[in-house]
Design an enzyme around this catalytic site. Structure first.
Site, mmCIF file in Angstrom:
data_model
loop_
_atom_site.group_PDB
_atom_site.id
_atom_site.type_symbol
_atom_site.label_atom_id
_atom_site.label_comp_id
_atom_site.label_asym_id
_atom_site.label_seq_id
_atom_site.Cartn_x
_atom_site.Cartn_y
_atom_site.Cartn_z
ATOM 1 N N LEU A 8 -31.641 -17.829 16.731
ATOM 2 C CA LEU A 8 -30.275 -18.081 16.933
ATOM 3 C C LEU A 8 -29.436 -16.798 16.789
ATOM 4 C CD1 LEU A 8 -29.752 -21.062 14.513
ATOM 5 C CD2 LEU A 8 -30.895 -21.162 16.801
ATOM 6 N N ALA A 10 -26.141 -16.957 18.533
ATOM 7 C CA ALA A 10 -24.993 -17.142 19.397
ATOM 8 C C ALA A 10 -23.728 -17.005 18.767
ATOM 9 C CB ALA A 10 -24.759 -18.460 19.902
ATOM 10 N N GLY A 11 -23.654 -16.566 17.487
ATOM 11 C CA GLY A 11 -22.755 -16.575 16.384
ATOM 12 C C GLY A 11 -21.678 -15.212 16.934
ATOM 13 N N ARG A 15 -16.842 -11.339 10.648
ATOM 14 C CA ARG A 15 -16.641 -10.240 9.741
ATOM 15 C C ARG A 15 -17.053 -8.825 9.937
ATOM 16 N NH1 ARG A 15 -19.222 -13.482 4.911
ATOM 17 N NH2 ARG A 15 -19.993 -14.772 6.707
ATOM 18 N N GLN A 73 -25.526 -21.384 24.456
ATOM 19 C CA GLN A 73 -24.761 -22.125 23.663
ATOM 20 C C GLN A 73 -23.230 -21.936 23.831
ATOM 21 O OE1 GLN A 73 -24.731 -21.764 19.277
ATOM 22 N NE2 GLN A 73 -24.442 -23.683 18.818
ATOM 23 N N TYR A 384 -29.648 26.407 38.633
ATOM 24 C CA TYR A 384 -28.919 25.811 39.168
ATOM 25 C C TYR A 384 -27.883 26.559 40.298
ATOM 26 C CZ TYR A 384 -25.915 21.530 39.780
ATOM 27 O OH TYR A 384 -25.203 20.351 40.451
ATOM 28 N N SER A 402 -32.686 42.373 27.163
ATOM 29 C CA SER A 402 -31.767 41.642 26.764
ATOM 30 C C SER A 402 -30.437 41.470 27.964
ATOM 31 C CB SER A 402 -30.831 42.175 25.572
ATOM 32 O OG SER A 402 -31.661 42.310 24.273
#
Ligand code: UD1
Ligand code: CA
Length: 455
Positions: A8, A10-11, A15, A73, A384, A402
């Site tokens: 179930l 569907a609720g 809250r 439902q 890229y 570096s």
């Protein structure tokens, strides 16, 4: 006998005060209803029916890749009405009713429950609670047999004193369900068709109700608000932490550990505070993970060390390799044995061979780096070009000075040296020195400007 599981979901979950349907809120990174679906699917030969209503589209989408029968439902008229939506899709064997907002129910508990079902028996999962407020109460007769469930809102003072509660989870035959569901009425305090009313019908039909209890009450705790969700998350994480510690993992603080997926562990692993493991993670013996790390879908080989504040996703760290503090290993990263990735280094689709060192402040993307190569601070693979990605191939024992930019596609041969500050755009052969920077100019006798005084 065949097994149909009706879940179930569907609720609305008012809250939660959320635009997300309640059953899609997550526990340990997985939607509540997914926990239930995964558990139900682990039962042998189960056919799964999910009753959806509120947020139906979103719930269907969240469960899309599973083989499920969805029953709509459209109006939520109660748990009995919800189960009735699946009635036409059921075969003639056993039926198990589960709740999309009760996530931690265990297969073992369900198997025991189902054993109690046949033409003469149905099964009900109950739990004793210190504070049973809000729950349906289990009513027993003088012979201690279950004869009814009374919802809290319909119960009198004597019934409210009962501490044995309905978890909502029950099982019966499809035949029994077909007999009882059409007889439900909505004449009660909430004006709903209560599934719980089938218990009194069963008792009246001479069907015995087998009540069993789960091993732990966290299995049957439902989520109604965010406070309960957080509490259940902690309870769940606490159990996972205990399981890992029992397997030979040291956790600096089990209350500050989160596993949102599956982890395979070896022994003598040390995990410091605030570590989050996500997806599928493998951690071999003697691995050390520092504080505040997020590790997702990754493999850490024996003796690997992840230092504080590192973020790993889709990465493999070789034996005795280390990364961090503040390292970011993105998908497709492979660190060879004893490789070292230091602070503020980002890697993606990059293979670093055995003993490679990239100690500081680098981006290594779409790169293959041979063993024992040293990548200087600030080295960037420029992978890229604004439209496509390109690869950088670096041989063994290369020294990259570096602040070098390696403009891909480019190859650097083994033993080559790249002078600090170079921008490398062409291939460098084995053992060559490449210097790709403008020459330094020194001006003799140059005068620094002097500030002109204001009068
Ligand atoms: C239900 C039980 C109660 C039990 C409690 C345990 C009934 C009448 N009461 O009460 O005895 O102690 O669970 O947590 O069964 N749902 C639908 N469609 C509906 C109504 C509900 O799908 O029309 C779903 C909800 O989404 C939820 C579940 O059924 O997942 C339970 O519904 P809820 O309204 O929370 O029932 P409770 O009042 O908690
Ligand atoms: Ca509930």
């Amino acid at each position: 006998m065949t097994l149909d599981v009706v879940i179930l979901a569907a609720g609305q979950g008012t809250r939660m005060r959320s635009k997300t349907p309640k059953v899609l809120h997550t526990l340990a990174g997985r939607p509540l209803v997914r926990h239930v679906v995964d558990t139900a699917a682990s039962l042998e030969e189960a056919r799964l029916h999910v009753v959806v209503g509120h947020g139906s589209e979103a719930v269907r989408r969240a469960l899309a890749e599973k083989e499920l029968d969805f029953c709509e439902q459209s109006e939520q008229k109660g748990t009995g009405h919800a189960v009735a939506q699946a009635l036409d899709s059921l075969s003639d064997g056993k039926v198990l009713v589960l709740y999309g907002d009760v996530p931690l129910i265990q297969p073992k508990t369900l198997r025991t429950l189902l054993e109690g079902v046949d033409a003469q028996h149905m099964a009900l999962l109950t739990v004793n609670l210190d504070d049973p407020t809000g729950y349906g109460r289990i009513v027993r007769n003088d012979d201690d047999a279950v004869v009814a469930i009374v919802e809290h809102k319909d119960a009198d003072a004597k019934q409210r004193a009962i501490q044995e509660c309905n978890t909502g989870i029950m099982a019966m035959t499809a035949e029994q369900l077909r007999r009882w569901l059409p007889r439900l009425s909505a004449e009660n305090a909430q004006g709903e068709y209560y599934l719980t009313d089938v218990i009194a019908m069963a008792a009246a039909d001479g069907i015995e109700i087998q009540a069993t209890q789960p091993a732990s009450s966290i299995e049957v705790e439902g989520i109604n608000d965010r406070r309960q969700l957080a509490a259940l998350e902690r309870a769940y994480q606490c159990r996972q932490a205990e399981r890992l510690m029992a397997a030979g993992v040291s956790l600096s603080d089990p209350a500050r550990f989160d596993l949102r997926g599956e982890v395979t562990v070896g022994r003598d692993i040390q995990i410091d505070v605030n570590v989050i493991l996500e997806g599928a993670v493998t951690i071999e013996d003697d691995v050390i993970i520092g504080p505040n790390c997020v590790i997702k879908d990754s493999v850490l080989r024996r003796g690997a060390v992840v230092k504080a504040n590192s973020h790993l996703e889709g990465a493999e760290m070789g034996e005795g390799s280390d990364c961090g503090p503040f390292a970011r290993l993105r998908p497709g990263t492979r660190l060879g044995a004893k490789a070292h990735v230091g602070n503020f280094v980002e890697t993606k689709n990059a293979t670093l061979g055995e003993g490679v060192k990239a100690g500081h402040l680098s981006y290594l993307g779409d790169a293959e780096i041979g063993r024992d190569t040293n990548i200087g601070a600030g080295t960037i693979t420029c992978n890229y070009d604004g439209a496509n990605k390109h690869r950088t191939q670096i041989g063994e024992a290369v020294f990259v000075g570096s602040n070098s930019s390696l403009v891909a596609p480019v190859t650097i041969g083994s033993g080559a040296t790249i002078a600090a500050g170079s921008t490398i755009t062409r291939a460098v052969e084995d053992d060559e020195l490449a210097i790709g920077r403008s020459r330094q100019v020194v001006k003799q006798g140059w005068q620094r400007p002097v500030k002109i005084p204001k009068d």
